[in-house]
Write an enzyme that holds these catalytic residues in place. Structure first.
Site, short mmCIF file in Angstrom:
data_model
loop_
_atom_site.label_atom_id
_atom_site.label_comp_id
_atom_site.label_asym_id
_atom_site.label_seq_id
_atom_site.Cartn_x
_atom_site.Cartn_y
_atom_site.Cartn_z
N HIS A 135 10.89 31.91 -8.10
CA HIS A 135 11.23 32.37 -9.44
C HIS A 135 10.96 31.28 -10.48
CE1 HIS A 135 13.69 34.91 -6.77
NE2 HIS A 135 13.52 35.84 -7.69
N ASP B 143 5.49 40.36 -3.55
CA ASP B 143 6.68 40.09 -4.34
C ASP B 143 6.29 40.24 -5.81
OD1 ASP B 143 9.28 39.34 -5.01
OD2 ASP B 143 9.29 37.59 -3.70
N ARG C 256 21.53 35.28 1.68
CA ARG C 256 20.70 36.47 1.85
C ARG C 256 20.09 36.50 3.25
NH1 ARG C 256 16.41 36.00 -2.73
NH2 ARG C 256 15.92 38.14 -2.09
N LYS D 192 11.10 41.13 4.37
CA LYS D 192 10.67 40.10 3.43
C LYS D 192 11.29 38.76 3.83
CE LYS D 192 14.32 41.14 0.03
NZ LYS D 192 14.62 41.73 -1.28
N HIS D 193 10.71 37.61 3.42
CA HIS D 193 9.53 37.40 2.61
C HIS D 193 8.47 36.77 3.51
CE1 HIS D 193 13.10 37.11 -0.01
NE2 HIS D 193 12.35 37.70 -0.95
N ARG E 132 22.44 46.81 -6.06
CA ARG E 132 22.24 47.48 -7.35
C ARG E 132 23.14 48.68 -7.58
NH1 ARG E 132 20.16 43.01 -9.08
NH2 ARG E 132 18.16 42.46 -8.14
N ASP F 8 16.14 46.97 -4.54
CA ASP F 8 16.44 45.90 -3.58
C ASP F 8 17.95 45.84 -3.38
OD1 ASP F 8 16.69 45.00 -6.19
OD2 ASP F 8 15.94 42.99 -5.80
#
Length: 382
Positions: free
Chosen positions: A238, A308, A195, A225-226, A134, A126
């Site tokens: 989360h 997800d 984001r 997404k999402h 990352r 991601d």
């Protein structure tokens, strides 16, 4: 995974639709036209197959092999051998590389994994930019979606994403679980926040579409997404249950980017853990047949859908154990169940086999999704 010469075809077809067009010497890809809401995606014309006949291929696959293709598991990025081990043991269809360690992306760890895979393995990460990226330790940082939209043109964003996609491809990554299509004005540090490209659906379309196009230019598959829209939801999946505005309100705002961008080029769709009043009846969308039906019918989406994270997000784990969540998602219509570890993998495969044997998971469900995944990888034609 496929050797580099065949990699662009494999990742470009992860939607179950046609490849994005000829890949030129610079990695550019012929664009596909957009479509009107409710129309089937463009470009479902047969292409020269690597191995024709997905139906025949799937019919001859062992059940466990079909089910393994529908699983994307998180490997430990600080342990380069973890990818090879999980593929050697269970021949999963995809791996997800999370966290900030880049050890698994150095050297030949992913090449070793590909060498023992009986079927190409999708390698996902991601890489959104901003606080969700990352590979900045290897290839530098890129801005958040909100910063991109505030400081760059869509043409510049496409070029940035193409460069990032080339960097990902060089590391062996074939799928970027980005861009975010959520329409949001949340504070920058909230769950979606920066984001999101914008609070304006048209601006999200322009910038997320440019980011996705840049990834395709590099031969990396984008994932929208999402679905069906986290940008105005209350809560953080989360941390617990999340509820969106009613479906009627999503149609006028949050769902507009999907109407415009699905069909504009190859992409997969990630379904979020979102309760949508008027659609999911207090079940997370990732586990709701109604959510997948909306995507397949109203949006005419024929590509690959994924969940997800099912293993570490409390919107799921507060109610479901991981094997039950995976089975429920696949029964609901997800092609791929994702979780960010290898936890319970043998148990999950056994549970799925039992569900297929007793009719909980129909043969049609298994074969259709496996066919879509294999066609997407360029192994065969659907």
């Amino acid at each position: 995974m496929l050797v580099v010469a065949g990699l662009a075809l494999a990742v470009a077809r992860l939607t179950g639709a046609r490849p994005p067009g000829p890949v030129g010497p610079t990695g550019s890809v012929t664009a596909q036209p957009s479509r009107q809401p409710g129309q089937p995606p463009a470009g479902n014309q047969p292409q020269t197959p690597v191995n024709p006949g997905c139906a025949a291929l799937v019919a001859n696959m062992p059940l466990r092999a079909k089910l393994a293709q529908r699983l994307m598991v998180g490997v430990e990025p600080s342990q380069p051998g973890s990818a090879r081990t999980v593929v050697a043991n269970d021949q999963v269809g995809g791996i997800f590389i999370g966290g900030n360690s880049t050890a698994i992306l150095r050297g030949d760890a992913l090449a070793q994994m590909r060498s023992i895979a009986r079927t190409p393995v999708a390698v996902a990460i991601d890489e959104e930019g901003g606080r969700v990226q990352r590979i900045k330790a290897l290839d530098g940082s890129i801005p958040s979606a909100r910063t991109m939209a505030a400081t760059m043109t869509p043409t510049q964003v496409r070029a940035l994403a193409a460069k990032r996609g080339q960097q990902l491809r060089a590391l062996g990554v074939t799928v970027d679980i980005a861009p975010v299509l959520d329409v949001s004005s949340q504070p920058a540090d909230s769950v979606i926040g920066d984001r999101s490209f914008s609070t304006d659906p048209a601006r999200v379309v322009a910038y997320a579409g440019a980011f996705a196009a840049g990834l395709r230019d590099a031969g990396v598959l984008p994932v929208f997404k999402h679905f069906p829209g986290h940008g105005r939801a209350t809560g953080d999946s989360h941390a617990g249950a999340v509820s969106t505005p009613p479906l009627a309100a999503l149609r006028t705002d949050d769902l507009l980017p999907y109407h415009q961008l699905l069909g504009s080029g190859p992409a997969a769709v990630m379904v979020g853990h979102l309760d949508v009043p008027g659609l999911t009846d207090k079940v997370p969308a990732s586990l709701s047949p109604a959510a997948y039906q909306l995507l397949r019918t109203e949006f005419g989406f024929t590509g690959v859908t994924m969940t997800d994270d099912l293993g570490a997000m409390k919107a799921i784990t507060n109610t479901y154990d991981l094997p039950t969540a995976v089975l429920t998602a696949l029964r609901a219509g997800a092609d791929i169940a994702l979780w960010t570890s290898t936890e319970d993998l043998p148990t999950i495969l056994a549970k799925l086999q039992a569900a297929a044997a007793n009719g909980q998971l129909s043969a049609q469900n298994v074969d259709q999704s496996t066919t879509r995944i294999l066609a997407a990888k360029g192994v065969c034609t659907g």
